[in-house]
Design a protein around this motif. Structure first.
Motif, PDB file in Angstrom:
ATOM      1  N   LYS A 228       0.837  -1.210   0.000  1.00 35.63           N
ATOM      2  CA  LYS A 228       0.000   0.000   0.000  1.00 35.63           C
ATOM      3  C   LYS A 228       0.863   1.249   0.000  1.00 35.63           C
ATOM      4  O   LYS A 228       0.546   2.246  -0.619  1.00 35.63           O
ATOM      5  N   LYS A 229       1.962   1.210   0.761  1.00 33.36           N
ATOM      6  CA  LYS A 229       2.881   2.357   0.805  1.00 33.36           C
ATOM      7  C   LYS A 229       4.313   1.865   0.707  1.00 33.36           C
ATOM      8  O   LYS A 229       4.629   0.772   1.193  1.00 33.36           O
ATOM      9  N   ILE A 230       5.166   2.710   0.115  1.00 34.60           N
ATOM     10  CA  ILE A 230       6.590   2.378   0.047  1.00 34.60           C
ATOM     11  C   ILE A 230       7.381   3.534   0.656  1.00 34.60           C
ATOM     12  O   ILE A 230       7.204   4.687   0.251  1.00 34.60           O
ATOM     13  N   TRP A 231       8.211   3.206   1.625  1.00 34.93           N
ATOM     14  CA  TRP A 231       9.112   4.201   2.210  1.00 34.93           C
ATOM     15  C   TRP A 231      10.519   3.889   1.727  1.00 34.93           C
ATOM     16  O   TRP A 231      11.026   2.772   1.951  1.00 34.93           O
ATOM     17  N   ILE A 232      11.143   4.861   1.091  1.00 34.60           N
ATOM     18  CA  ILE A 232      12.484   4.652   0.548  1.00 34.60           C
ATOM     19  C   ILE A 232      13.529   5.206   1.518  1.00 34.60           C
ATOM     20  O   ILE A 232      13.418   6.349   1.979  1.00 34.60           O
ATOM     21  N   THR A 233      14.519   4.393   1.844  1.00 36.57           N
ATOM     22  CA  THR A 233      15.518   4.774   2.841  1.00 36.57           C
ATOM     23  C   THR A 233      16.927   4.499   2.327  1.00 36.57           C
ATOM     24  O   THR A 233      17.112   3.983   1.229  1.00 36.57           O
ATOM     25  N   HIS A 234      17.899   4.815   3.185  1.00 34.08           N
ATOM     26  CA  HIS A 234      19.290   4.406   2.993  1.00 34.08           C
ATOM     27  C   HIS A 234      19.942   5.045   1.770  1.00 34.08           C
ATOM     28  O   HIS A 234      20.817   4.475   1.116  1.00 34.08           O
ATOM     29  N   ILE A 235      19.508   6.257   1.457  1.00 36.36           N
ATOM     30  CA  ILE A 235      20.116   6.978   0.332  1.00 36.36           C
ATOM     31  C   ILE A 235      21.543   7.360   0.706  1.00 36.36           C
ATOM     32  O   ILE A 235      21.794   7.865   1.804  1.00 36.36           O
ATOM     33  N   LYS A 236      22.492   7.122  -0.187  1.00 37.76           N
ATOM     34  CA  LYS A 236      23.888   7.519   0.064  1.00 37.76           C
ATOM     35  C   LYS A 236      24.005   9.036  -0.098  1.00 37.76           C
ATOM     36  O   LYS A 236      23.614   9.577  -1.152  1.00 37.76           O
ATOM     37  N   PRO A 237      24.565   9.716   0.919  1.00 41.99           N
ATOM     38  CA  PRO A 237      24.622  11.181   0.854  1.00 41.99           C
ATOM     39  C   PRO A 237      25.249  11.704  -0.440  1.00 41.99           C
ATOM     40  O   PRO A 237      24.803  12.705  -0.991  1.00 41.99           O
ATOM     41  N   ALA A 238      26.246  11.010  -0.955  1.00 39.69           N
ATOM     42  CA  ALA A 238      26.944  11.503  -2.153  1.00 39.69           C
ATOM     43  C   ALA A 238      26.014  11.557  -3.367  1.00 39.69           C
ATOM     44  O   ALA A 238      26.284  12.283  -4.326  1.00 39.69           O
ATOM     45  N   TYR A 239      24.923  10.778  -3.343  1.00 40.54           N
ATOM     46  CA  TYR A 239      24.048  10.709  -4.517  1.00 40.54           C
ATOM     47  C   TYR A 239      22.634  11.207  -4.211  1.00 40.54           C
ATOM     48  O   TYR A 239      21.725  11.018  -5.012  1.00 40.54           O
ATOM     49  N   GLU A 240      22.477  11.838  -3.033  1.00 38.08           N
ATOM     50  CA  GLU A 240      21.116  12.165  -2.586  1.00 38.08           C
ATOM     51  C   GLU A 240      20.366  13.054  -3.575  1.00 38.08           C
ATOM     52  O   GLU A 240      19.217  12.789  -3.917  1.00 38.08           O
ATOM     53  N   LYS A 241      21.064  14.125  -4.042  1.00 37.82           N
ATOM     54  CA  LYS A 241      20.379  15.069  -4.931  1.00 37.82           C
ATOM     55  C   LYS A 241      19.903  14.353  -6.198  1.00 37.82           C
ATOM     56  O   LYS A 241      18.743  14.478  -6.596  1.00 37.82           O
ATOM     57  N   GLN A 242      20.818  13.601  -6.792  1.00 31.67           N
ATOM     58  CA  GLN A 242      20.497  12.910  -8.033  1.00 31.67           C
ATOM     59  C   GLN A 242      19.387  11.874  -7.818  1.00 31.67           C
ATOM     60  O   GLN A 242      18.449  11.766  -8.613  1.00 31.67           O
ATOM     61  N   LEU A 243      19.503  11.148  -6.691  1.00 33.04           N
ATOM     62  CA  LEU A 243      18.516  10.098  -6.430  1.00 33.04           C
ATOM     63  C   LEU A 243      17.119  10.662  -6.228  1.00 33.04           C
ATOM     64  O   LEU A 243      16.142  10.141  -6.765  1.00 33.04           O
ATOM     65  N   ARG A 244      17.056  11.745  -5.443  1.00 35.58           N
ATOM     66  CA  ARG A 244      15.732  12.341  -5.216  1.00 35.58           C
ATOM     67  C   ARG A 244      15.142  12.818  -6.545  1.00 35.58           C
ATOM     68  O   ARG A 244      13.947  12.652  -6.800  1.00 35.58           O
ATOM     69  N   HIS A 245      15.994  13.407  -7.387  1.00 34.02           N
ATOM     70  CA  HIS A 245      15.531  13.860  -8.699  1.00 34.02           C
ATOM     71  C   HIS A 245      15.049  12.671  -9.531  1.00 34.02           C
ATOM     72  O   HIS A 245      13.957  12.693 -10.113  1.00 34.02           O
ATOM     73  N   ASP A 246      15.853  11.595  -9.551  1.00 35.74           N
ATOM     74  CA  ASP A 246      15.490  10.406 -10.344  1.00 35.74           C
ATOM     75  C   ASP A 246      14.175   9.805  -9.850  1.00 35.74           C
ATOM     76  O   ASP A 246      13.320   9.416 -10.644  1.00 35.74           O
ATOM     77  N   LEU A 247      14.049   9.727  -8.522  1.00 33.47           N
ATOM     78  CA  LEU A 247      12.842   9.110  -7.959  1.00 33.47           C
ATOM     79  C   LEU A 247      11.614   9.948  -8.286  1.00 33.47           C
ATOM     80  O   LEU A 247      10.556   9.427  -8.636  1.00 33.47           O
ATOM     81  N   ARG A 248      11.804  11.291  -8.179  1.00 36.34           N
ATOM     82  CA  ARG A 248      10.664  12.176  -8.473  1.00 36.34           C
ATOM     83  C   ARG A 248      10.254  12.042  -9.930  1.00 36.34           C
ATOM     84  O   ARG A 248       9.078  11.941 -10.252  1.00 36.34           O
ATOM     85  N   SER A 249      11.254  12.031 -10.822  1.00 36.03           N
ATOM     86  CA  SER A 249      10.896  12.013 -12.239  1.00 36.03           C
ATOM     87  C   SER A 249      10.368  10.646 -12.670  1.00 36.03           C
ATOM     88  O   SER A 249       9.635  10.529 -13.637  1.00 36.03           O
ATOM     89  N   LYS A 250      10.737   9.631 -11.930  1.00 33.53           N
ATOM     90  CA  LYS A 250      10.219   8.297 -12.242  1.00 33.53           C
ATOM     91  C   LYS A 250       8.701   8.246 -12.041  1.00 33.53           C
ATOM     92  O   LYS A 250       7.972   7.880 -12.938  1.00 33.53           O
ATOM     93  N   GLY A 251       8.313   8.684 -10.840  1.00 40.70           N
ATOM     94  CA  GLY A 251       6.882   8.820 -10.565  1.00 40.70           C
ATOM     95  C   GLY A 251       6.068   7.545 -10.777  1.00 40.70           C
ATOM     96  O   GLY A 251       4.866   7.590 -10.948  1.00 40.70           O
ATOM     97  N   GLU A 252       6.736   6.405 -10.782  1.00 43.46           N
ATOM     98  CA  GLU A 252       5.994   5.176 -11.089  1.00 43.46           C
ATOM     99  C   GLU A 252       5.581   4.399  -9.838  1.00 43.46           C
ATOM    100  O   GLU A 252       4.652   3.617  -9.877  1.00 43.46           O
ATOM    101  N   PHE A 253       6.329   4.623  -8.745  1.00 40.89           N
ATOM    102  CA  PHE A 253       6.002   3.842  -7.558  1.00 40.89           C
ATOM    103  C   PHE A 253       4.699   4.376  -6.967  1.00 40.89           C
ATOM    104  O   PHE A 253       4.494   5.576  -6.871  1.00 40.89           O
ATOM    105  N   HIS A 254       3.897   3.448  -6.562  1.00 36.41           N
ATOM    106  CA  HIS A 254       2.593   3.800  -6.025  1.00 36.41           C
ATOM    107  C   HIS A 254       2.754   4.237  -4.567  1.00 36.41           C
ATOM    108  O   HIS A 254       3.300   3.499  -3.757  1.00 36.41           O
ATOM    109  N   HIS A 255       2.284   5.427  -4.229  1.00 33.62           N
ATOM    110  CA  HIS A 255       2.284   5.891  -2.836  1.00 33.62           C
ATOM    111  C   HIS A 255       3.650   5.753  -2.164  1.00 33.62           C
ATOM    112  O   HIS A 255       3.775   5.145  -1.115  1.00 33.62           O
TER     113      HIS A 255
END
Ligand SMILES: Nc1ncnc2c1ncn2[C@@H]1O[C@@H]2COP(=O)(O)O[C@H]2[C@H]1O
Length: 260
Positions: A228-255
């Motif tokens: 029902k929900k997915i919480w994403i964790t354990h992002i490596k600080p060195a890639y945080e900006k890129q990862l957040r951008h990638d995850l946002r633009s993906k927009g495929e994960f439900h909730h």
């Protein structure tokens, strides 16, 4: 500390969930969640957010694996309890994890062997071996360890109470065994899944056995029922900006949401 209850009836505090030991500007600390007042899920540097009074209420620690960012605050936390607890703290982990902790940490060189201190009869620490699919009860939670796929022996934990089913897949990469485990667990209200690296670092993710957004997608595609929900964790600080951008633009994960 972030207290989360929205959509999840379970009482959980996110004390830390960064994939890096430092270099996180919000200083969230590494993996440590508190369930209710008495249980910790991993014992990374997020544990330091608990004051002494809160630490003394912890009776059980569930460890996913022995990597530093998941156990770093365990030795100091136990030392804080000296003289202040009636029964040993139970540390639940795979046998392989316990052996590493005994050999490398609680060996009287790095830290005292708290399974023998202050006395073998009344120690501070008791290790409890967990095995995949051998469920056990702690307070009002049913806990089931399950297979995940990481660079060292690692277990996920599925935690059920009367109202919800929380699944913590710990540090893991995509594998059929992981998907099979999640399918075996059935309906999941909230899945806490790591995403250490962006897709551009797929090679490092695969070598070090972590997730990227595309690997998470592959895992979700394997599932017979979506969490029902997915919480994403354990992002490596060195890639945080890129990862957040990638995850946002993906927009495929439900909730889904990124913690913290
Ligand atoms: N082959 C590798 N290349 C780059 N980094 C690695 C490699 N293996 C391990 N690491 C890093 O070392 C870290 C150890 O903890 P983690 O598994 O969380 O994440 C790992 C990666 O960040």
């Amino acid at each position: 500390m972030q207290h989360v209850s929205g959509g999840l009836a379970m009482d959980i505090d996110i004390l830390g969930c960064s994939g890096g030991v430092s270099g996180n500007p919000r200083n969230t600390g590494t993996t440590c969640f508190r369930l209710g007042e008495h249980i910790l899920l991993d014992a990374g540097s997020g544990l330091s957010k608990l004051d002494l009074g809160e630490q003394r209420k912890i009776t059980d620690v569930l460890l996913s694996h022995a990597h530093m960012d998941h156990i770093s605050d365990l030795p100091g936390f136990l030392a804080n309890l000296f003289d202040h607890i009636q029964a040993p703290v139970r540390v639940h982990a795979l046998n392989e994890t316990i052996e590493v902790l005994k050999d490398c940490i609680f060996n009287y060189q790095i830290w005292p062997d708290f399974t023998q201190v202050p006395s073998p009869e009344k120690p501070l620490l008791e290790f409890v071996v967990v095995e995949p699919w051998q469920s056990f009860k702690l307070y009002n939670y049913d806990i089931t360890p399950f297979f995940v796929e990481h660079s060292v022996p690692t277990t996920g934990y599925a935690i059920k109470d009367a109202h919800s089913h929380l699944v913590f897949s710990a540090d893991t990469t995509y594998s059929q065994a992981l998907s099979d485990s999640l399918n075996r667990l059935g309906h999941i209200d909230t899945l806490i899944v790591e995403c250490a690296f962006p897709d551009s670092k797929l090679d490092i993710a695969q070598t070090s056995k972590h997730m990227t957004p595309s690997l998470i997608q592959m895992m979700l595609d394997d599932l017979e029922e979506q969490p029902k929900k997915i919480w994403i964790t354990h992002i490596k600080p060195a890639y945080e900006k890129q990862l957040r951008h990638d995850l946002r633009s993906k927009g495929e994960f439900h909730h889904w949401r990124v913690l913290p």
